[in-house]
Design a protein around this motif. Structure first.
Motif, PDB file in Angstrom:
ATOM      1  N   THR A 115      50.366  39.593  46.130  1.00 33.26           N
ATOM      2  CA  THR A 115      51.500  39.253  46.997  1.00 33.26           C
ATOM      3  C   THR A 115      51.274  39.874  48.373  1.00 33.26           C
ATOM      4  O   THR A 115      50.567  40.885  48.490  1.00 33.26           O
ATOM      5  N   PRO A 116      51.840  39.312  49.423  1.00 38.59           N
ATOM      6  CA  PRO A 116      51.693  39.882  50.765  1.00 38.59           C
ATOM      7  C   PRO A 116      52.140  41.340  50.817  1.00 38.59           C
ATOM      8  O   PRO A 116      51.524  42.165  51.502  1.00 38.59           O
ATOM      9  N   GLU A 117      53.196  41.666  50.090  1.00 43.72           N
ATOM     10  CA  GLU A 117      53.712  43.036  50.094  1.00 43.72           C
ATOM     11  C   GLU A 117      52.712  44.005  49.475  1.00 43.72           C
ATOM     12  O   GLU A 117      52.456  45.089  50.010  1.00 43.72           O
ATOM     13  N   ARG A 118      52.122  43.630  48.348  1.00 42.45           N
ATOM     14  CA  ARG A 118      51.145  44.494  47.682  1.00 42.45           C
ATOM     15  C   ARG A 118      49.868  44.636  48.499  1.00 42.45           C
ATOM     16  O   ARG A 118      49.212  45.677  48.488  1.00 42.45           O
ATOM     17  N   LYS A 119      49.497  43.575  49.224  1.00 44.22           N
ATOM     18  CA  LYS A 119      48.280  43.610  50.026  1.00 44.22           C
ATOM     19  C   LYS A 119      48.379  44.577  51.207  1.00 44.22           C
ATOM     20  O   LYS A 119      47.374  44.947  51.791  1.00 44.22           O
ATOM     21  N   LYS A 120      49.583  44.996  51.525  1.00 41.64           N
ATOM     22  CA  LYS A 120      49.755  45.975  52.600  1.00 41.64           C
ATOM     23  C   LYS A 120      49.220  47.341  52.182  1.00 41.64           C
ATOM     24  O   LYS A 120      48.780  48.127  53.024  1.00 41.64           O
ATOM     25  N   SER A 121      49.265  47.626  50.884  1.00 40.55           N
ATOM     26  CA  SER A 121      48.895  48.951  50.396  1.00 40.55           C
ATOM     27  C   SER A 121      47.660  48.978  49.507  1.00 40.55           C
ATOM     28  O   SER A 121      47.068  50.045  49.308  1.00 40.55           O
ATOM     29  N   TYR A 122      47.267  47.832  48.961  1.00 39.28           N
ATOM     30  CA  TYR A 122      46.159  47.792  48.009  1.00 39.28           C
ATOM     31  C   TYR A 122      45.214  46.636  48.311  1.00 39.28           C
ATOM     32  O   TYR A 122      45.546  45.743  49.082  1.00 39.28           O
ATOM     33  N   ILE A 123      44.035  46.669  47.676  1.00 37.26           N
ATOM     34  CA  ILE A 123      43.092  45.557  47.778  1.00 37.26           C
ATOM     35  C   ILE A 123      42.898  44.964  46.382  1.00 37.26           C
ATOM     36  O   ILE A 123      43.114  45.641  45.379  1.00 37.26           O
ATOM     37  N   PHE A 124      42.477  43.691  46.346  1.00 38.22           N
ATOM     38  CA  PHE A 124      42.382  42.972  45.082  1.00 38.22           C
ATOM     39  C   PHE A 124      40.984  42.416  44.851  1.00 38.22           C
ATOM     40  O   PHE A 124      40.239  42.157  45.797  1.00 38.22           O
ATOM     41  N   SER A 125      40.661  42.221  43.583  1.00 36.29           N
ATOM     42  CA  SER A 125      39.424  41.537  43.231  1.00 36.29           C
ATOM     43  C   SER A 125      39.625  40.041  43.442  1.00 36.29           C
ATOM     44  O   SER A 125      40.743  39.594  43.746  1.00 36.29           O
ATOM     45  N   THR A 126      38.559  39.264  43.292  1.00 37.48           N
ATOM     46  CA  THR A 126      38.734  37.822  43.236  1.00 37.48           C
ATOM     47  C   THR A 126      39.562  37.526  41.980  1.00 37.48           C
ATOM     48  O   THR A 126      39.490  38.281  41.002  1.00 37.48           O
ATOM     49  N   PRO A 127      40.351  36.470  41.958  1.00 30.84           N
ATOM     50  CA  PRO A 127      41.220  36.197  40.806  1.00 30.84           C
ATOM     51  C   PRO A 127      40.428  35.949  39.519  1.00 30.84           C
ATOM     52  O   PRO A 127      39.367  35.339  39.536  1.00 30.84           O
ATOM     53  N   TYR A 128      40.962  36.455  38.410  1.00 37.47           N
ATOM     54  CA  TYR A 128      40.369  36.144  37.108  1.00 37.47           C
ATOM     55  C   TYR A 128      41.306  35.247  36.295  1.00 37.47           C
ATOM     56  O   TYR A 128      40.930  34.742  35.232  1.00 37.47           O
ATOM     57  N   ILE A 129      42.533  35.047  36.786  1.00 42.30           N
ATOM     58  CA  ILE A 129      43.455  34.074  36.204  1.00 42.30           C
ATOM     59  C   ILE A 129      44.101  33.307  37.349  1.00 42.30           C
ATOM     60  O   ILE A 129      44.496  33.897  38.357  1.00 42.30           O
ATOM     61  N   TYR A 130      44.173  31.989  37.191  1.00 41.84           N
ATOM     62  CA  TYR A 130      44.942  31.161  38.117  1.00 41.84           C
ATOM     63  C   TYR A 130      46.175  30.711  37.332  1.00 41.84           C
ATOM     64  O   TYR A 130      46.115  29.786  36.525  1.00 41.84           O
ATOM     65  N   SER A 131      47.257  31.438  37.547  1.00 46.09           N
ATOM     66  CA  SER A 131      48.462  31.247  36.750  1.00 46.09           C
ATOM     67  C   SER A 131      49.282  30.078  37.274  1.00 46.09           C
ATOM     68  O   SER A 131      49.867  30.149  38.353  1.00 46.09           O
ATOM     69  N   ARG A 132      49.297  29.016  36.511  1.00 45.36           N
ATOM     70  CA  ARG A 132      50.069  27.829  36.885  1.00 45.36           C
ATOM     71  C   ARG A 132      51.398  27.817  36.139  1.00 45.36           C
ATOM     72  O   ARG A 132      51.517  28.333  35.027  1.00 45.36           O
ATOM     73  N   VAL A 247      30.342  41.600  39.339  1.00 48.78           N
ATOM     74  CA  VAL A 247      30.295  41.527  37.876  1.00 48.78           C
ATOM     75  C   VAL A 247      31.214  40.426  37.359  1.00 48.78           C
ATOM     76  O   VAL A 247      30.866  39.690  36.428  1.00 48.78           O
ATOM     77  N   LEU A 248      32.372  40.305  37.969  1.00 50.38           N
ATOM     78  CA  LEU A 248      33.326  39.269  37.569  1.00 50.38           C
ATOM     79  C   LEU A 248      32.717  37.878  37.736  1.00 50.38           C
ATOM     80  O   LEU A 248      32.898  36.996  36.880  1.00 50.38           O
ATOM     81  N   GLN A 249      31.972  37.690  38.814  1.00 50.19           N
ATOM     82  CA  GLN A 249      31.300  36.421  39.056  1.00 50.19           C
ATOM     83  C   GLN A 249      30.258  36.144  37.971  1.00 50.19           C
ATOM     84  O   GLN A 249      30.108  35.009  37.506  1.00 50.19           O
ATOM     85  N   GLN A 250      29.557  37.186  37.548  1.00 48.39           N
ATOM     86  CA  GLN A 250      28.568  37.040  36.478  1.00 48.39           C
ATOM     87  C   GLN A 250      29.247  36.635  35.164  1.00 48.39           C
ATOM     88  O   GLN A 250      28.749  35.774  34.430  1.00 48.39           O
ATOM     89  N   LEU A 251      30.389  37.252  34.872  1.00 47.82           N
ATOM     90  CA  LEU A 251      31.124  36.951  33.639  1.00 47.82           C
ATOM     91  C   LEU A 251      31.715  35.544  33.675  1.00 47.82           C
ATOM     92  O   LEU A 251      31.860  34.899  32.632  1.00 47.82           O
ATOM     93  N   ARG A 252      32.041  35.092  34.866  1.00 45.01           N
ATOM     94  CA  ARG A 252      32.526  33.715  35.004  1.00 45.01           C
ATOM     95  C   ARG A 252      31.366  32.737  34.769  1.00 45.01           C
ATOM     96  O   ARG A 252      31.512  31.734  34.061  1.00 45.01           O
ATOM     97  N   LYS A 253      30.213  33.065  35.352  1.00 46.89           N
ATOM     98  CA  LYS A 253      29.047  32.186  35.257  1.00 46.89           C
ATOM     99  C   LYS A 253      28.495  32.111  33.834  1.00 46.89           C
ATOM    100  O   LYS A 253      28.075  31.031  33.381  1.00 46.89           O
ATOM    101  N   ASP A 254      28.496  33.246  33.098  1.00 45.99           N
ATOM    102  CA  ASP A 254      27.908  33.222  31.747  1.00 45.99           C
ATOM    103  C   ASP A 254      28.901  32.775  30.662  1.00 45.99           C
ATOM    104  O   ASP A 254      28.571  32.759  29.474  1.00 45.99           O
ATOM    105  N   GLY A 255      30.135  32.421  31.086  1.00 38.22           N
ATOM    106  CA  GLY A 255      31.099  31.874  30.136  1.00 38.22           C
ATOM    107  C   GLY A 255      31.999  32.890  29.457  1.00 38.22           C
ATOM    108  O   GLY A 255      32.860  32.517  28.652  1.00 38.22           O
ATOM    109  N   THR A 256      31.830  34.169  29.780  1.00 30.82           N
ATOM    110  CA  THR A 256      32.639  35.209  29.131  1.00 30.82           C
ATOM    111  C   THR A 256      34.125  35.042  29.434  1.00 30.82           C
ATOM    112  O   THR A 256      34.966  35.179  28.536  1.00 30.82           O
ATOM    113  N   LEU A 257      34.469  34.743  30.687  1.00 27.50           N
ATOM    114  CA  LEU A 257      35.873  34.567  31.060  1.00 27.50           C
ATOM    115  C   LEU A 257      36.523  33.445  30.258  1.00 27.50           C
ATOM    116  O   LEU A 257      37.630  33.595  29.735  1.00 27.50           O
TER     117      LEU A 257
END
Length: 272
Positions: A115-132, A247-257
């Motif tokens: 969220t914009p508010e959380r991004k003011k104080s913290y940093i995030f990884s690339t998403p591992y879930i796209y919550s629809r 590492v997250l990108q590797q886990l996405r590529k090898d099918g672990t996610l």
């Protein structure tokens, strides 16, 4: 001749000292550069310390006393590829994010939305879930089929959630609900017309519970953009964030996610 030999000895000694000096300088340089590695940002050596609730199935929960869940297994997979051991620190939600700020752990994985508010104080990884989003109604109710239909209708929503905010934005009247199961019970009882929630909540529920009396309506991205669920870090830990992303990108590529998602949700919720 003796003078010359001494001269050579002095030169050799000087060269030796210079070589040692260069070696020490090189070692010092390597040592210095190693401090710039992500491991220097870890709370404990050789461990990835992870903050989570541990009470939120199927993300993280206890089964037969053992901590398990999608984000638990994901954390272990990430840590393994980083040659680290995952160390979990279960923490109540109301102090979970504050615990990251006080360096109680290295990272938080707890179905947390960027969220914009959380991004003011913290940093995030690339998403591992796209919550629809999903719209759940009582079976046979033809008055609500899409998000545009909820205006003026009564919906069960968790207080302070993204779901409640979206429902209100769309003009719905919200009834506080403690959890997804309670919301579904209110729908079955006819006390509310439906609920807006995450599709993964529906997938997880349907995987082990009867969905009789309920209708699931998929919400397209054009109706509501997916919420990005990511790991959260302190702003200073940029090298750890970068390594985690790699590492997250590797886990996405090898099918672990995908494999972990299907194990806990019955569907792949990790695709953009």
């Amino acid at each position: 001749m003796k003078t010359t030999v001494r001269g050579f000895k002095r030169l050799a000694l000087a060269a030796g000292v210079a070589a040692v000096g260069l070696l020490l300088t090189a070692c010092g340089s390597n040592s210095s550069s190693s401090k710039g590695n992500y491991t220097s940002e870890l709370k404990q050596s050789k461990q990835l310390t992870v903050g989570l609730e541990g009470t939120y199935a199927p993300y993280s929960y206890r089964k037969d006393g053992k901590l398990t869940g999608f984000e638990v297994d994901l954390s272990k997979a990430v840590a393994k590829k980083m040659n680290l051991k995952a160390n979990f620190v279960p923490t109540k939600w109301d102090s979970l994010i504050a615990g990251l700020g006080s360096s109680k752990y290295d990272v938080v994985l707890n179905n947390i939305a960027e969220t914009p508010e959380r991004k003011k104080s913290y940093i995030f990884s690339t998403p591992y879930i796209y919550s629809r989003y999903a719209l759940i109604t009582k079976s046979g109710d033809k008055t609500i089929n899409k998000l545009a239909d909820v205006k003026g209708q009564k919906l069960a929503e968790g207080t302070g959630t993204n779901n409640e905010a979206l429902a209100k934005k769309l003009g719905a009247k919200t009834v506080p609900s403690g959890d997804f199961t309670t919301s579904l019970a209110l729908i079955r009882q006819g006390r509310v017309k439906g609920t807006i929630n995450a599709r993964e909540a529906w997938y997880a529920y349907a995987k082990s519970n009867s969905i009789k009396g309920l209708d699931y309506h998929q919400v397209s991205d054009s109706q509501a953009e997916p919420v990005h669920i990511s790991a959260m870090f302190n702003k200073k830990d940029t090298k750890l964030q970068a390594k985690f992303n790699k590492v997250l990108q590797q886990l996405r590529k090898d099918g672990t996610l995908t494999k972990l998602s299907e194990k806990y949700f019955g569907e792949n919720i990790t695709s953009k």
